[in-house]
Design a protein around this motif. Structure first.
Motif, PDB file in Angstrom:
ATOM      1  N   ALA A 159      81.544   5.507  38.697  1.00 21.45           N
ATOM      2  CA  ALA A 159      80.959   6.743  39.240  1.00 21.45           C
ATOM      3  C   ALA A 159      81.612   7.080  40.582  1.00 21.45           C
ATOM      4  CB  ALA A 159      79.444   6.576  39.401  1.00 21.45           C
ATOM      5  N   ARG A 160      81.736   6.083  41.448  1.00 23.43           N
ATOM      6  CA  ARG A 160      82.321   6.346  42.772  1.00 23.43           C
ATOM      7  C   ARG A 160      83.780   6.776  42.663  1.00 23.43           C
ATOM      8  NH1 ARG A 160      80.064   1.582  46.840  1.00 23.43           N
ATOM      9  NH2 ARG A 160      77.962   2.424  47.070  1.00 23.43           N
ATOM     10  N   ARG A 161      84.527   6.053  41.856  1.00 23.00           N
ATOM     11  CA  ARG A 161      85.964   6.332  41.782  1.00 23.00           C
ATOM     12  C   ARG A 161      86.241   7.662  41.089  1.00 23.00           C
ATOM     13  NH1 ARG A 161      91.117   5.240  40.446  1.00 23.00           N
ATOM     14  NH2 ARG A 161      92.306   3.873  41.811  1.00 23.00           N
ATOM     15  N   VAL A 195      88.971  11.702  40.916  1.00 20.46           N
ATOM     16  CA  VAL A 195      89.141  12.735  39.886  1.00 20.46           C
ATOM     17  C   VAL A 195      88.563  14.062  40.371  1.00 20.46           C
ATOM     18  CG1 VAL A 195      88.721  13.391  37.472  1.00 20.46           C
ATOM     19  CG2 VAL A 195      89.112  10.973  38.070  1.00 20.46           C
ATOM     20  N   ARG A 196      87.322  14.042  40.839  1.00 19.95           N
ATOM     21  CA  ARG A 196      86.713  15.290  41.310  1.00 19.95           C
ATOM     22  C   ARG A 196      87.103  15.640  42.746  1.00 19.95           C
ATOM     23  NH1 ARG A 196      80.395  15.900  40.171  1.00 19.95           N
ATOM     24  NH2 ARG A 196      80.374  15.932  37.912  1.00 19.95           N
ATOM     25  N   GLY A 197      87.572  14.654  43.500  1.00 14.91           N
ATOM     26  CA  GLY A 197      87.940  14.912  44.887  1.00 14.91           C
ATOM     27  C   GLY A 197      86.739  15.189  45.781  1.00 14.91           C
ATOM     28  N   GLN A 198      85.598  14.552  45.478  1.00 14.02           N
ATOM     29  CA  GLN A 198      84.389  14.738  46.288  1.00 14.02           C
ATOM     30  C   GLN A 198      83.999  13.408  46.926  1.00 14.02           C
ATOM     31  OE1 GLN A 198      81.532  16.236  43.455  1.00 14.02           O
ATOM     32  NE2 GLN A 198      82.401  18.290  43.478  1.00 14.02           N
ATOM     33  N   ASP A 199      83.483  13.478  48.149  1.00 13.18           N
ATOM     34  CA  ASP A 199      83.100  12.234  48.822  1.00 13.18           C
ATOM     35  C   ASP A 199      81.677  11.834  48.424  1.00 13.18           C
ATOM     36  OD1 ASP A 199      83.246  10.025  50.470  1.00 13.18           O
ATOM     37  OD2 ASP A 199      82.414  11.114  52.187  1.00 13.18           O
ATOM     38  N   GLU A 225      72.229  20.076  37.845  1.00 16.27           N
ATOM     39  CA  GLU A 225      72.296  21.114  38.882  1.00 16.27           C
ATOM     40  C   GLU A 225      73.082  20.658  40.105  1.00 16.27           C
ATOM     41  OE1 GLU A 225      67.930  23.105  37.902  1.00 16.27           O
ATOM     42  OE2 GLU A 225      68.254  22.093  39.825  1.00 16.27           O
ATOM     43  N   ARG A 226      72.951  19.364  40.457  1.00 18.00           N
ATOM     44  CA  ARG A 226      73.545  18.885  41.706  1.00 18.00           C
ATOM     45  C   ARG A 226      74.899  18.196  41.498  1.00 18.00           C
ATOM     46  NH1 ARG A 226      69.085  18.154  45.542  1.00 18.00           N
ATOM     47  NH2 ARG A 226      67.434  19.481  44.727  1.00 18.00           N
ATOM     48  N   GLY A 227      75.385  18.194  40.255  1.00 15.05           N
ATOM     49  CA  GLY A 227      76.688  17.574  40.010  1.00 15.05           C
ATOM     50  C   GLY A 227      76.671  16.065  40.157  1.00 15.05           C
ATOM     51  N   GLN A 257      86.543  12.276  30.100  1.00 13.84           N
ATOM     52  CA  GLN A 257      86.812  12.826  31.430  1.00 13.84           C
ATOM     53  C   GLN A 257      86.470  11.822  32.521  1.00 13.84           C
ATOM     54  OE1 GLN A 257      84.156  15.622  33.057  1.00 13.84           O
ATOM     55  NE2 GLN A 257      85.679  16.563  34.393  1.00 13.84           N
ATOM     56  N   ILE A 258      85.288  11.243  32.447  1.00 11.65           N
ATOM     57  CA  ILE A 258      84.873  10.300  33.491  1.00 11.65           C
ATOM     58  C   ILE A 258      85.730   9.038  33.440  1.00 11.65           C
ATOM     59  CG2 ILE A 258      82.944   8.882  34.321  1.00 11.65           C
ATOM     60  CD1 ILE A 258      81.101  11.183  33.277  1.00 11.65           C
ATOM     61  N   ALA A 259      86.163   8.660  32.232  1.00 13.29           N
ATOM     62  CA  ALA A 259      87.001   7.467  32.094  1.00 13.29           C
ATOM     63  C   ALA A 259      88.318   7.592  32.876  1.00 13.29           C
ATOM     64  CB  ALA A 259      87.285   7.192  30.614  1.00 13.29           C
ATOM     65  N   GLN A 260      88.680   8.820  33.255  1.00 16.26           N
ATOM     66  CA  GLN A 260      89.870   8.981  34.111  1.00 16.26           C
ATOM     67  C   GLN A 260      89.681   8.327  35.472  1.00 16.26           C
ATOM     68  OE1 GLN A 260      91.175  13.139  34.414  1.00 16.26           O
ATOM     69  NE2 GLN A 260      90.146  13.509  32.463  1.00 16.26           N
ATOM     70  N   GLY A 261      88.418   8.046  35.819  1.00 19.11           N
ATOM     71  CA  GLY A 261      88.144   7.333  37.066  1.00 19.11           C
ATOM     72  C   GLY A 261      88.577   5.877  37.031  1.00 19.11           C
ATOM     73  N   PHE A 262      88.896   5.392  35.870  1.00 20.01           N
ATOM     74  CA  PHE A 262      89.358   4.006  35.698  1.00 20.01           C
ATOM     75  C   PHE A 262      90.800   3.952  35.173  1.00 20.01           C
ATOM     76  CE2 PHE A 262      85.240   1.254  34.962  1.00 20.01           C
ATOM     77  CZ  PHE A 262      85.090   1.098  36.337  1.00 20.01           C
ATOM     78  N   PRO A 263      91.780   4.401  35.972  1.00 15.69           N
ATOM     79  CA  PRO A 263      93.169   4.310  35.499  1.00 15.69           C
ATOM     80  C   PRO A 263      93.638   2.846  35.485  1.00 15.69           C
ATOM     81  CG  PRO A 263      93.140   4.989  37.793  1.00 15.69           C
ATOM     82  CD  PRO A 263      91.703   4.932  37.350  1.00 15.69           C
TER      83      PRO A 263
END
Ligand SMILES: *Cc1c(COP(=O)(O)O)cnc(C)c1O
Length: 400
Positions: free
Chosen positions: A117-119, A124-128, A216-218, A269-275
């Motif tokens: 989730a963090r990565r 991927v999303r570029g959000q802190d 709603e809050r992403g 899509q989320i799995a892209q957080g684990f390259p």
């Protein structure tokens, strides 16, 4: 070794981490545990929801033996088919889930989900976004991150400093959840039915509010299905019974018939957080455990064990309500879904639990007042009827 020899020697050999029940097991078969002295106990706990097909299921034993003679482990540096066969079957149980990551335990699955989730948010999303919200009363594991996520103080004593970025909110309070979410929130991590916390299902309206707030809050929704999964609650995954659409699900306990395994499922899509190189494990999803887990899945499906869990659970709850009526003032509530059942007593339950053990029924006592049943999915009415009779006797034997 006799039971008493086992109990005496342990203190000289092992860290004293476990407050064990006074029961030693020499062998087990189906629904039964046998002590070194040959006494038989009916197992309504399944090694804490692990031995979903009972003990030493012949087809599971055969799969272990066959794979042990083919290839056990090659590491995740190499390709091997068993992991893919398992991933395909597992993903088919959870529409919307498209990628799997295999590990070795529940805590490790949740640890992986938190990292993912963090990565995903950062890379991927570029959000802190890094903060993980969990619920009071939850249990998510014993690693540093997962005990920090756990909404019970008792698991944290003496282990600080704890990792940052975790918030616990009150159970069932949608306003508190909304207030806790901010621009740094990455995910809500939640058990659809709290297990360790006393078999507490998420109220349906609260679950719906949680889903809506996450959308709603992403914020990602991570369902911890470690205890509730693999058909136990009468749905393959308990979130399906609540109408949730998680972004990540975590699995362990019942997945591999008693062999240690955990898994994280998510979207492509989320799995892209684990390259490649971002996360990993030496043992995770090795050929032996993957083959066995695939066999467990096949059997659950072939034998219709999910529908069976739903049917038996409904029957058991009704039967337990009748017990509650016959013993007024003793049972506060009967909760749960399918073959995950909590019987909340009105007073601390140690004595009742002991009387059940004396009648050779193994269940768990959690949160001091809740008798928790997590029987193998192969349990039948006769075992549950026997338990209800034993429970009535235990209530009578402990009445003031
Ligand atoms: C058991 C459990 C865990 C931890 O699993 P381990 O395999 O003991 O690390 C995490 N979450 C839930 C809901 C559990 O029941």
């Amino acid at each position: 070794m006799t039971s008493s020899q086992l109990m005496e020697r342990e203190a000289q050999l092992l860290c004293p981490t476990y407050a064990r029940y006074p029961l030693a097991v020499a062998w087990a078969e189906g629904m039964d545990l046998y002590t070194p002295e040959g006494e038989r106990y009916t197992d309504l706990l399944s090694g804490i929801a692990v031995c979903a097909l009972g003990h030493c299921h012949p087809e599971v034993t055969a799969a272990i033996c066959a794979q042990a003679g083919t290839v056990v482990h090659v590491s995740n540096l190499l390709y091997h088919e068993a992991q893919l066969v398992l991933a395909e079957k597992l993903l088919a149980t959870a529409p919307g889930m498209e990628r799997a990551f295999f590990c070795n335990s529940g805590a490790e699955a949740n640890e992986g989900a938190i990292k993912l989730a963090r990565r995903f948010m950062r890379e991927v999303r570029g959000q802190d976004r890094f903060r993980i919200i969990t619920l009071a009363g939850s249990f998510h594991g014993r690693t540093l991150a997962t005990l920090t996520a756990t909404g019970q103080d008792k698991v944290k004593i003496g282990f600080g400093p704890l990792p940052e970025g975790f918030t616990t909110v009150p159970f069932g309070d949608a306003d508190a959840l909304a207030a806790a979410m901010d621009e740094h929130t990455a995910a809500v991590l939640v058990e659809p039915i709290q297990g360790e916390g006393g078999v507490r299902p998420l109220p349906a309206d609260y679950a719906a509010a949680m889903q809506r707030l996450c959308r709603e809050r992403g914020v990602l929704l991570i369902c911890d299905e470690i205890q509730t999964g693999m058909g136990r609650t009468g749905h393959f995954w308990a979130y399906q019974g609540l109408g949730l659409t998680p972004d990540i699900i975590t699995i362990a306990k019942g997945i591999a018939g008693g062999l240690p395994m955990g898994a994280v499922l998510t979207t492509a899509q989320i799995a892209q957080g684990f390259p490649a190189g971002s996360h990993g494990t030496t043992f995770g999803g090795n050929a032996l455990v993957s083959r066995v887990a695939a066999t467990v899945l096949d059997i659950i499906e072939r034998d219709g064990l999910v529908a069976r869990a739903a049917r038996l659970g409904t029957w058991l709850k009704e039967r337990l309500q009748a017990v509650a009526q016959k013993h007024p003032g003793r049972i506060q509530e009967v909760r749960g879904a399918g073959l995950m059942v909590g019987i909340e007593l009105t007073t601390p339950g140690k004595a009742v639990w002991q009387e059940l053990l004396a009648r050779r029924y193994l269940v768990n006592l959690t949160q001091e007042t809740v008798l928790r049943l997590l029987p193998p999915l192969i349990v039948d009415e006769s075992h549950l009827e026997g338990f209800c009779t034993a429970l009535e006797e235990a209530l009578a034997a402990t009445s003031a």
